[in-house]
Design an enzyme around this catalytic site. Structure first.
Site, PDB file in Angstrom:
ATOM      1  CB  CYS A  70      -1.417  -8.397 -14.472  1.00 44.95           C
ATOM      2  SG  CYS A  70       0.339  -8.438 -14.120  1.00 44.95           S
ATOM      3  CB  CYS A  89       2.884   0.490  -0.935  1.00 48.08           C
ATOM      4  SG  CYS A  89       2.738  -0.276   0.684  1.00 48.08           S
ATOM      5  CD  GLN A 122      10.584   1.543  -3.036  1.00 51.05           C
ATOM      6  OE1 GLN A 122       9.623   1.202  -3.728  1.00 51.05           O
ATOM      7  NE2 GLN A 122      10.426   2.127  -1.857  1.00 51.05           N
ATOM      8  CB  CYS A 136       5.957 -13.935 -14.730  1.00 52.46           C
ATOM      9  SG  CYS A 136       5.178 -12.470 -13.998  1.00 52.46           S
ATOM     10  CG  ASP A 140       8.640   3.233   1.933  1.00 49.55           C
ATOM     11  OD1 ASP A 140       7.448   2.993   1.658  1.00 49.55           O
ATOM     12  OD2 ASP A 140       9.600   2.836   1.249  1.00 49.55           O
ATOM     13  CD  GLU A 156      12.429  -2.610   8.127  1.00 48.68           C
ATOM     14  OE1 GLU A 156      11.668  -3.565   8.341  1.00 48.68           O
ATOM     15  OE2 GLU A 156      12.128  -1.613   7.439  1.00 48.68           O
ATOM     16  CB  CYS A 177      -2.842 -14.332 -13.679  1.00 48.05           C
ATOM     17  SG  CYS A 177      -1.466 -14.149 -12.523  1.00 48.05           S
TER      18      CYS A 177
END
Length: 502
Positions: A140, A495, A368, A239, A468, A420, A137
């Site tokens: 992960c 991120c 988040q 999942c 962010d 934003e 997959c």
């Protein structure tokens, strides 16, 4: 911050880099050599190599090598090297210490990519992956790597980016106090509050199960995209990243949508036909009871609620399903954001609580994805803000989403100004401020990648900036603006550390 497969904490930054393992030669009768006539251990002399004074040797496309993975690069690819030259080879799903046979698939600039053919000896920190899809997959890639080792690898990645790209002075004694250890997550699985699955007319199978593809009566799939494919999907029934309620919803959809009686069809990205594009599941909590509430979002190519209603009726038998929405996206692209949104059942939002603030979350607004670790993150942000405590500071909250970071600080500062690009997120942020009785927060819709010379005229000079951004990071115009402001404290929540360091 780290989330995927938690364990205990790494207390101190480790500067150790695994040494390059000497790779053994194999005889022509060995099992490894039989895999390909091109197999060449990377420390063996190349019979076709010119003298040491000529060009250095680099592996060629199609060549098969015996390699040892040294470390993990960003996004989880294993880093290997040709021992004589130091030439870098990147291999998907190779983990530190693993010795394997790989074939060079392509050369990209100063490195090459390798496909793993066979593992000869496992990596150092092997654990059994609990997910049946983990070996192929795209979601992960490191489930069979001990969580402590995952943390160590991530710390090493960030450390190298900060020192090599960001050029922080690693020999400075203060550096060890600046570069803090990763804060691990206490929850091993079921931590994501948002998952997005794709519908597809072509089910993908790994090479080991290709016979199933030939015998498949129904090629339709609902799941995650196969690694490297935009038009093939690995069918997934469960999942481990999402909670059990979300998996119940997934199971109901999987059980029904392929039934011809429902008249539903997956969107075909080549012919641009079919209805169903994506299934997005978002999880929150009821403010009064603390119980799970779930939003189901069907992303479709057109608005045909009559086709979805039988499925909606089945889903809403689950008490946790409090919202079913339909985002209609008529474009040929693969995005899950619709031009129009319709509420098919219940509410148009779900709720979540972070640090005492209640948030209304709509289908397309950013929040988040790991609620548990978001509590930890926001506490760290407040600590880094080092508030004076007199409520006098101005906070500029860039890429604010639904306002979650700024609103958790608002009651301790003079004013929060949030920016934003997504209109729905700004609408959510304003509603969240109002419903929490917060009146010192202003939220503005605008593209921070396209600011002009007048940006900043509408708010006072900030004392604290919180940024962010998404994966591409901040635009140079915005960086120059912040440098001109000479802001005392800038908190960058990233991120993607690769786009943060430049």
């Amino acid at each position: 911050m780290a989330a995927p497969i938690p364990g205990s904490s790494i207390r101190r930054l480790t500067l150790h880099r695994p040494s390059l393992h000497t790779l053994r030669s194999t005889s022509s009768s060995s099992e490894e050599t039989q895999l390909s006539p091109n197999l060449l251990p990377t420390n063996s002399p190349n019979p076709n190599r010119a003298s040491s004074s000529s060009k250095p040797y680099f592996p060629k496309r199609g060549q098969t090598l015996e390699l040892v993975c040294e470390s993990l690069a960003f996004k989880g690819k294993g880093v290997c090297k040709v021992s004589d030259t130091g030439f870098v080879l990147m291999c998907d799903r190779a983990l530190p210490g693993e010795r394997f046979v790989g074939r060079v698939t392509r050369k990209k600039g100063d490195y090459a990519e390798v496909k793993k053919l066979k593992t000869l000896s496992p990596h150092w920190d092997f654990v059994s992956a609990p997910c049946e899809y983990a070996s192929y997959c795209g979601g992960c890639k490191t489930q069979n790597l001990m969580y402590e080792a995952q943390i160590k690898a991530k710390e090493q990645q960030v450390h190298e980016l900060i020192t090599r790209v960001g050029r922080f002075p690693v020999r400075d004694p203060e550096f060890t106090s600046v570069m803090m250890p990763i804060v691990p997550c206490d929850i091993q699985f079921h931590y994501r509050n948002k998952m997005e699955f794709s519908f597809c007319p072509k089910k993908w199978f790994p090479e080991s199960e290709m016979q199933k593809e030939q015998n498949a009566l129904n090629d339709y799939a609902l799941g995650l995209h196969a690694p490297g494919f935009f038009d093939k999907v690995l069918n997934i029934d469960k999942c481990l990243l999402q909670n059990e309620v979300a998996n119940k919803v997934l199971a109901i959809v999987q059980d029904c949508w392929k039934d011809a009686n429902y008249g539903l069809s997956p969107y075909n990205c080549h012919s641009h036909t079919g209805l169903l594009k994506h299934l997005m599941l978002r999880t929150g909590r009821d403010v009064d009871t603390g119980l799970t509430e779930l939003m189901v979002n069907f992303v479709t190519s057109s608005y045909k609620p009559e086709l979805l209603q039988p499925l909606v009726k089945k889903l809403t038998l689950l008490p946790e399903v409090v919202s079913v929405v339909n985002n209609v996206n008529t474009s040929v692209g693969n995005t899950s954001v619709g031009e129009e949104e319709y509420t098919l059942y219940g509410k148009s939002t779900i709720t979540e609580v972070l640090r005492g603030v209640t948030f209304q979350i709509s289908a397309n607004s950013f929040f988040q994805t790991n609620t548990h670790q978001a509590e930890v993150l926001y506490k760290l942000i407040e600590e880094c803000a080092d508030l004076r405590g007199d409520g006098s500071e101005i906070v500029l909250d860039l890429f604010c989403g639904t306002g979650s970071i700024g609103l958790t600080l608002a009651r301790k500062v003079k004013h929060v100004y949030g920016y934003e690009v997504v209109p729905q997120a700004i609408s959510d942020a304003r509603r969240n401020a109002s419903q929490n009785g917060i009146h010192n927060a202003t939220f503005v819709q605008g593209d921070l990648n396209k600011i002009n010379d007048h940006f900043g005229d509408e708010f006072p000079k900030p004392d604290i900036v919180i940024s962010d951004p998404n994966r591409p990071g901040m635009h140079l115009k915005l960086i120059k603006f912040l440098l001109k402001q000479m802001v005392p404290r800038i908190i960058y929540v990233s991120c993607n550390p690769a786009s943060m360091c430049p």
